[in-house]
Design an enzyme around this catalytic site. Structure first.
Site, PDB file in Angstrom:
ATOM      1  CE  LYS A 185       7.012  -3.258 -14.748  1.00 44.41           C
ATOM      2  NZ  LYS A 185       5.668  -3.810 -15.001  1.00 44.41           N
ATOM      3  CE1 TYR A 225       2.118  -1.121  -9.598  1.00 47.71           C
ATOM      4  CE2 TYR A 225       0.596  -0.156  -8.013  1.00 47.71           C
ATOM      5  CZ  TYR A 225       1.199  -1.273  -8.581  1.00 47.71           C
ATOM      6  OH  TYR A 225       0.882  -2.525  -8.130  1.00 47.71           O
ATOM      7  CG  ASP A 227      10.013   2.075  -9.132  1.00 47.25           C
ATOM      8  OD1 ASP A 227       8.805   1.992  -8.793  1.00 47.25           O
ATOM      9  OD2 ASP A 227      10.604   1.156  -9.740  1.00 47.25           O
TER      10      ASP A 227
END
Ligand code: KE4
Length: 416
Positions: A256, A135, A228
């Site tokens: 994050k 994702y 990623d």
């Protein structure tokens, strides 16, 4: 939640929060401190979701709050260059020297979609190659066999993504170099984008040859390699995937942790690629709140506290948690596999190790659901989905880990 459901789809601000993957109602959180959160009814939980990764120092660390307070007294946003963004950028380059130049954005989705735009511009190719169950945020091109909430909700892809666009995304199984090679032979691929350790199908580490293989295949076929690291960055090693696996991506995305819970993400990498981004180059990307001073202050304070000692302390505690869970499952004869990297971890109710999303889907999701609720009833909050990773923080003490193992031992019995 009743009021929320009249205002927001599913009553939530992001699908994974709705407990659709485990059933039942989500609780409403009131506050957090350290390793703990309290819900609106005052119930306390040891938190292993940590806002889905950002809170590497735990909830509301004093030093981060003080830094944000100092910053906000000077103003909450300017849309003008500030010194704070330079300082956070310098911290990132110190840790990840391969991120020679970068651009701050406000979400991981913005980071990955922008990195792909740069790769398409640099290679003048349109196709991107992603992995089943990975994702990378909700930009159209990524909602093809994606992980996280897409997998949790069992959505094949997503309506609203034009077939013509979805056709520009080709998908391979994680850990399958042969499949990657055949796709690279069949399509003119701009970039391979990968989570170096998959955190959005549960926790799936790469085979030792996988990431070096992707590097070699990308080079052989003129494609760029994008790591990623929105989730793995500053969790799986002090210097991220490059330090842990010795493979250097052309572009890296982060998020994050570098915002310490405030909206920050980054895309960056090779200088020659990033100098294509406006206004230096002609690849356009922009954002009103990019480099927001409060978010920069939170990220700076977080990275300053995230020292190698803290990193290794968290790794040790996470390994203790995972080993403890393996022992509990073995004693209770429950088919179970678990793994960790730094302060990121995950498990599946399946005997054999999980090497791909199709493996992950054979795990016992019904048992996971029972275990999730049994854990929650005992004050342990795990990710409400079988297709998510778990996290620890520097606020999770040895005592917290031991307490957690006692509670989860009980929960595993209750889950049958
Ligand atoms: P955001 O746009 O949600 O900030 O970041 C997207 C993203 C990109 N890349 C990776 C590897 C990610 O894990 C994410 C976001 N992760 C999910 C949970 N695994 C965010 C939680 C949510 O969707 O609410």
């Amino acid at each position: 939640m009743e009021r929320a459901r009249t205002l927001f789809p599913g009553g939530v601000s992001s699908p994974v929060r709705a407990f659709r993957g485990v059933g039942g109602e989500p609780f409403v959180v009131d506050r957090g401190k350290g390793s703990r959160i309290w819900d609106a009814d005052g119930r306390e939980y040891i938190d292993y979701v940590l806002s889905w990764g950002p809170l590497v120092l735990g909830h509301a660390p004093d030093r981060v709050l003080e830094a944000v307070e100092r910053a906000m007294r000077k103003g909450t946003s300017f849309g003008i260059p500030t010194e704070l963004e330079v300082e956070l950028g310098e911290r990132i380059v110190e840790r990840m020297p391969h991120v020679e130049m970068m651009r701050f954005v406000s979400s991981g989705t913005e980071a990955t979609m922008s990195a792909v735009r740069v790769a398409r511009a640099a290679t003048q190719r349109d196709v991107i190659l992603k992995f089943d169950g990975c994702y990378h945020g909700h930009a159209d091109s990524f909602l093809v066999r994606a992980g996280s909430g897409v997998a949790t909700l069992g959505l094949p892809n997503s309506p609203g993504v034009p077939d013509a666009l979805a056709a520009l995304t080709v998908v391979a199984p994680f850990n399958d170099l042969a499949s990657v090679e055949s796709l690279l032979r069949s399509y003119s691929v701009a970039a391979i984008i990968v989570e170096p350790i998959v955190g959005n199908s549960g926790f799936i580490p790469p085979d030792p040859a996988f990431l070096p293989g992707l590097r070699a295949l990308a080079d052989a076929h003129g494609a760029l390699l994008i790591f990623d690291e929105v989730m793995t960055g500053f969790r799986i090693a002090y210097g991220g995937a490059r330090e842990r696996f010795g493979v250097t991506a052309d572009l890296t995305t982060l998020g994050k942790v570098i915002g310490g819970g405030l909206p920050v993400a980054v895309y960056g990498g090779r200088r020659d690629l990033m100098e294509r981004v406006a206004p230096a180059g002609n690849v356009y990307q922009a954002g009103t709140l990019s480099g927001n001073p409060l978010a920069m202050a939170a990220g700076l304070a977080t990275l300053e506290l995230l020292t190698p000692d803290v990193q290794s302390r968290m790794t040790r505690r996470t390994e203790r948690l995972v080993q403890g869970l393996r022992e509990i499952a073995a004693r209770r004869r429950v088919p179970f596999t678990a793994d960790s990297a730094g302060s990121m971890w995950g498990f599946f109710f399946r005997a054999e190790p999980v090497r791909s999303f199709s493996d992950a889907k054979t795990a016992d999701v019904e048992r996971f659901k029972r275990f999730f609720h049994a854990a929650l009833e005992r004050g342990v909050y795990l990710a409400p989905s079988a297709f998510e990773a778990g996290f620890t923080s520097d606020a999770h003490s040895d005592a917290d880990i031991e307490e957690t193992l006692g509670r989860l031992d009980d929960a595993m019995a209750a889950a049958g």
